[in-house]
Design an enzyme around this catalytic site. Sequence first.
Site, PDB file in Angstrom:
ATOM      1  N   ASP A 290       0.855  -1.188   0.000  1.00 51.63           N
ATOM      2  CA  ASP A 290       0.000   0.000   0.000  1.00 51.63           C
ATOM      3  C   ASP A 290       0.893   1.240   0.000  1.00 51.63           C
ATOM      4  O   ASP A 290       2.043   1.184   0.420  1.00 51.63           O
ATOM      5  CB  ASP A 290      -0.912  -0.006   1.232  1.00 51.63           C
ATOM      6  N   HIS A 291       0.345   2.327  -0.480  1.00 58.07           N
ATOM      7  CA  HIS A 291       1.081   3.589  -0.514  1.00 58.07           C
ATOM      8  C   HIS A 291       0.998   4.265   0.848  1.00 58.07           C
ATOM      9  O   HIS A 291      -0.043   4.808   1.229  1.00 58.07           O
ATOM     10  CB  HIS A 291       0.500   4.514  -1.580  1.00 58.07           C
ATOM     11  N   TYR A 464      -4.781   4.859   0.497  1.00 57.30           N
ATOM     12  CA  TYR A 464      -5.916   4.050   0.026  1.00 57.30           C
ATOM     13  C   TYR A 464      -5.658   3.238  -1.240  1.00 57.30           C
ATOM     14  O   TYR A 464      -6.533   3.113  -2.086  1.00 57.30           O
ATOM     15  CB  TYR A 464      -7.165   4.920  -0.183  1.00 57.30           C
ATOM     16  N   HIS A 465      -4.485   2.627  -1.355  1.00 55.59           N
ATOM     17  CA  HIS A 465      -4.177   1.860  -2.563  1.00 55.59           C
ATOM     18  C   HIS A 465      -3.660   0.454  -2.239  1.00 55.59           C
ATOM     19  O   HIS A 465      -2.591   0.063  -2.694  1.00 55.59           O
ATOM     20  CB  HIS A 465      -3.143   2.605  -3.413  1.00 55.59           C
ATOM     21  N   PRO A 466      -4.404  -0.348  -1.465  1.00 56.02           N
ATOM     22  CA  PRO A 466      -3.925  -1.699  -1.135  1.00 56.02           C
ATOM     23  C   PRO A 466      -4.027  -2.646  -2.330  1.00 56.02           C
ATOM     24  O   PRO A 466      -5.009  -2.633  -3.074  1.00 56.02           O
ATOM     25  CB  PRO A 466      -4.867  -2.133  -0.006  1.00 56.02           C
TER      26      PRO A 466
END
Length: 529
Positions: A290-291, A464-466
């Site tokens: 994730d980011h 919010y980028h899993p």
Amino acid sequence: MDSYDIIVIGGGSAGSAVAGRLSEDPALSVCLIESGGSNDNWLIKTPGMLAKVPEASNYRYDTVPQKHLDGRIGYQPRGRGLGGSSAINAMLYVRGNAWDYDNWAALGCDGWAWDDVLPYFKRAEHNERGGDALHGSGGPLNVMDQHYANPASTAFVEAAARLQLRRNDDFNGAEQDGFGLYQVTQKGGERWSAARAYIDPARGRKNLHIRTDTLVHRLLVEDGRATGVMVERGGKQEVLRAARAVILSAGAFGSPQILQLSGLGPAQHLQDMGINVLADRPAIGSDLQDHCDYVLGYETDSRDLIGQSLPGLVSIIGSVLRHRLNRTGMMTTPYAESGGFWRVRPDAPAPDVQYHFVPVVLEDHGRTVVKSHGFSVHSCVLRPESRGTVRLAGKNAAMAPAIDPNFLSDERDMALMRDAVRLCKRICESAPLADYQGRDRHPIDYNNDAELDAMIRARADTIYHPVGTCRMGNDADAVVDPHLRLNGVKGLYVADASVMPRLVSGNTNAPSIMIGERCADFVKADLRG
């Protein structure tokens, strides 16, 4: 018991694309199962009401305590209802970098190089700028320029240019590097989620059956083949049968959770949960990427920026009324209006950090109200080395999974984050953004590694980028093969961000839709035999 040719689990970004495309064939009966509702709500459709998304449309997950973020519990919002996270996100249309996909192919994901995926990005897209060699025209996903960006958002771009950081008016063009305004997935001033793009136009098809408010308990696997799902709706359980295929599109958290509930996953963990082990698959729920993101926040006296002073609230109320009347004005904002991609390591094969400029002060994902006017700038490490997990918290399918992104566990990520934040600070202190005379809400000595590290560990969290929890590959440990078929179970596909073997250099909504588009073609090809 109802039976269909194909069951799609999850009506999010990829699931909407899969179900919409497969239902174009009238010979196939397609059932789309979604745990949430329709999301046919003005709060969802109004871009600027992002902070007021109904609770029923957001899972609002928490992480387990993060060892490398001072033991804090992080926040993981995920979309619930048709459109999934595309119904609650910031609507940025970013594909990632061409290098990302060439790297996927180099890692063993045959057929996923940039030249392979570009046609699917174009097929999905209707860019209001028009189609060309890199952009689509006529696709279901509307992509447009912002028309009412805040003056401070353009000042951020100009400040970067003053530092000799190139301008870029198209992050999906020939070069990703640079700073500019983001394009957004909107149409006519409203949010254009994947459900509005793919499902709403298909509602008249007799072969598409949409089941909302339906919770999937587990997959049914018989003689090594996925044959259906056990679901619950209105307190009643029932079996839905799939004669030809089941496609799991429940996202980077939901897909591994459903697989584990079905007995597919790390054997010891499943046994600890009291679940019968169908197959020992350690990679299911592993490789979470994730980011990790740090936010610089500034207060300012300028009323150009959004704030909750009396004049600010009057402006917001007027903007809501304007948007309800003609879908224009400030309420079309994606909030993350401008930003950029840059290489803080000269030898990086692609930009290694990303910025999002927001013309409002944000604390704790916007959950803490800050009345001051001001702006925030997000800095994130694009290709993190840290890896985490998704595991079951219990046997109940309604329970949130145990999410551990394991942020900043790899020192390389912290080193990049330091550089990203320092460059961000330089931009914020450059004219014309500096002309707003912003006051840093968390002042430290940014040249002191120890101080900066402590502040990052105290405040960083997800943007919010899993991805990665059902990773694709051609090795024995991969969860799915390059045609998105689950290894070891026939007739079962996974299509969502969980299959990404590496996190893309950018936002993940557009790539997830592309994955859904590709999966539909893979399924059609397999059905033809």
